[in-house]
Design an enzyme around this catalytic site. Structure first.
Site: not given
Length: 617
Positions: A450, A574, A576
């Site tokens: 990440c 994000d 992820h």
């Protein structure tokens, strides 16, 4: 009582007016700008002012309209000259100003507006804004209406011209280069004005051409520019029906149509009286002192047109746009010859803040960005742009969405609903970034990559803004940089080990020479207290922020912060996410969304990497 005259301006143009006002108040001198409108409407009618371009001063006086006109899209026109004065504007002052201005602009401009900023008020109004009427030699008050730029752009369709041209000539010395170059370009421009030129609408049978009576449209029955767009979409729909079903990609209809400039290869004319065509051969002796020049010219320009415009007006607009860009190429070649010699040329389109139209600039190939800095500084001055960030570097070029080749989505936050913070002020990332997340680039970095992906998003921002031409680094390249600076051992390369904000700042510095500010946050709950500082970062630096805390990394794209209540929400990207490049899923499922304070781990400490924008143009 209503003012006898009225003009309408885009809201983006009002911002430019305000910048000119600040310029006048700073140096207490009168400044002038060219006002640009759409179409060929008279300045005393209800015209829409699209833009204002400041006229810099030269040793001889004000620079001419011709110097700036090559950068403005065809389909627009010089509307008038705006004179912004720091002192009271009288009829005598206006008369003398117009007399002096007319010496510079001759027949290019026939209307002059005056704005007296000494009377107060942040914006022009009928109390301080007037039109000089030459017939009566009086100043007439003028009303100003403001239109939304979004509303204006939604009515436009861009006709984009592509074409391959060339110029060929010889010269014996540097002294006669300029004349030989001018002669060759004159021949080319005469060809472009002839009826031998046609413009073909891509993937259709539609041809724009010319005859003795003017522009012609053949191959399809159309009446307006909107019909042209619909014709291309029909052709695209027919192509899509032949493709396999089940594609997850959404088709976005862009208001851009492509036309190709072509020359007719043969034509029967009444002048041909002989039954036979006899080939001729021209023989020239070789002179070692003579230099041969052959330059390939690639057209890349756009013509914005209101969707309701008549189709019969399109050929003339296309012709003028092609001629304008060829003239700009000639000037670029002439201006750079003594320093850089003969170079191939490339036209670029740029979109800059507060300006509604795309700006066209021609650069000589093979000349470094450092050597072109003086050109960019002049453009920044003309368009009242800050001189601490690039807007006209080659990497800043505007790319229409359908031309983007990179596999990553850009600016995924655009189109999100408001955050909901009451009395909040939104401060966002400035410019363009690419969304990098898990599972891209055929790499399974789920559960460990990440921070690498957030770093890649940060690197993409610097690339999109023109600060670097280096590609976004891969995971292994990031790891190797950390090894090279002795931050990690040699066996770190190729592993699945995490990195954090400190490593991100190290890579930015080593790879791009970017310095970063690190914010140390003791707990996620304390992030709320950094609202004012984060808002200041986005207003002044405008770079995305990498946030590392606990076992997760994120990218912060902005904040909505209320200084009254202290309430705050964070715009979070994000990394992820593991799905396809589907903007609807990304926004609907919260992978790019406004997040409240409870989004952060309340007990984990956080380090925020705030990249600092380099000062350059």
């Amino acid at each position: 009582m209503a003012a006898p005259y009225e003009i309408e301006v885009l809201d983006s143009c009002v911002e430019i007016f305000e910048k000119i006002k600040r310029l006048v108040e700073t140096d207490n001198q009168t400044h002038h700008a060219v006002l640009i409108s759409c179409g060929n409407t008279s300045s005393t009618e209800n015209s829409v002012i699209l833009d204002a371009v400041v006229l810099p001063r030269t040793i001889e006086g004000l620079s001419s309209v011709e110097e700036i006109w090559s950068h403005v899209q065809e389909g627009s026109t010089v509307h008038s000259i705006l004179c912004v004065s720091p002192s009271t504007v009288t009829a005598d002052f206006a008369k003398e100003s117009v007399k002096n201005l007319s010496k510079n602009f001759h027949d290019e401009v026939d209307a002059f507006y005056f704005w007296d900023v000494s009377s107060g008020g942040s914006a022009p109004s009928r109390d301080n804004f007037s039109l000089y009427e030459s017939s009566s030699e009086l100043l007439q008050p003028c009303d100003i209406g403001v239109l939304s730029i979004e509303e204006h752009l939604n009515k436009l369709i861009y006709l984009r011209i592509n074409g391959n041209l060339s110029v060929n000539f010889t010269y014996a010395s540097k002294d006669d280069f300029h004349q030989a170059c001018e002669n060759s370009f004159s021949i080319l421009k005469e060809r472009l004005k002839s009826s031998q030129v046609v413009y073909h609408l891509k993937e259709t049978r539609l041809i724009f051409g010319f005859n003795d009576r003017g522009g012609t449209v053949t191959g399809a029955s159309i009446r307006t520019v909107e019909d042209v767009l619909e014709l291309t979409q029909v052709e695209e729909d027919e192509v899509r029906t032949k493709k396999k079903k089940g594609s997850k990609k959404r088709v976005q209809k862009e208001k851009v149509v492509d036309v190709t400039l072509l020359f007719k290869t043969g034509q029967h004319t009444k002048e041909v009286t002989s039954q036979y065509i006899v080939p001729t051969v021209q023989y020239e002796t070789f002179d070692e002192k003579v230099q041969n020049v052959s330059i390939h010219l690639t057209l890349n320009t756009v013509v914005p047109q209101p969707s309701t415009s008549k189709a019969t007006l399109i050929p003339e607009c296309l012709r003028n746009a092609a001629l304008k860009q060829v003239s700009a190429m000639e000037r670029c070649l002439q201006d750079n010859f003594m320093k850089h010699g003969v170079r191939s040329l490339t036209p670029y389109l740029f979109k800059v803040p507060s300006h509604s139209h795309l700006i066209s600039v021609v650069y000589p190939d093979g000349v470094s960005e450092d050597e072109l800095e003086f050109v960019r500084k002049d453009l920044h001055t003309r368009y009242l742009l800050p001189t601490d960030r690039p807007y006209f570097r080659r990497l800043n070029k505007f790319v229409f969405p359908q031309d983007r080749r990179e596999p990553y989505l850009t600016n995924t936050h655009e189109g999100l609903p408001p955050s909901g913070v009451s009395d909040g002020e939104v401060s966002l990332v400035q410019g363009t970034y690419s969304y990098h997340h898990y599972m891209q680039d055929q790499l399974n970095d789920n559960h460990w990559g990440c921070a690498y992906r957030s770093l890649q998003t940060l690197c993409s921002w610097f690339r999109h803004q023109g600060y670097t031409d280096k590609p976004v680094p891969t995971h292994k390249e990031i790891q190797q940089i950390l090894v090279d600076v002795k931050d990690k051992p040699a066996n770190f390369v190729g592993t699945k080990q995490w990195i954090g904000s400190i490593e991100v700042s190290t890579v930015l510095n080593q790879l791009l020479d970017i310095t970063s500010k690190i914010l140390f946050i003791s707990t996620g709950a304390d992030l709320v207290s950094k609202g004012r500082e984060l808002a200041h970062h986005f207003k002044t630096q405008g770079t995305p922020i990498m946030s590392g805390g606990g076992a997760r990394a994120h990218t912060i794209l902005g904040v909505d912060f209320s200084s009254k209540t202290g309430d705050i929400k964070f715009l979070v990207l994000d990394p992820h996410y593991t799905g396809d490049e589907d903007i609807k899923v990304i926004q609907d499922k919260g992978w790019c969304a406004w997040q409240g304070p409870d989004f952060w781990d309340q007990t984990a400490y956080y380090n925020l990497c705030l990249p600092q924008r380099p000062v350059l143009v």
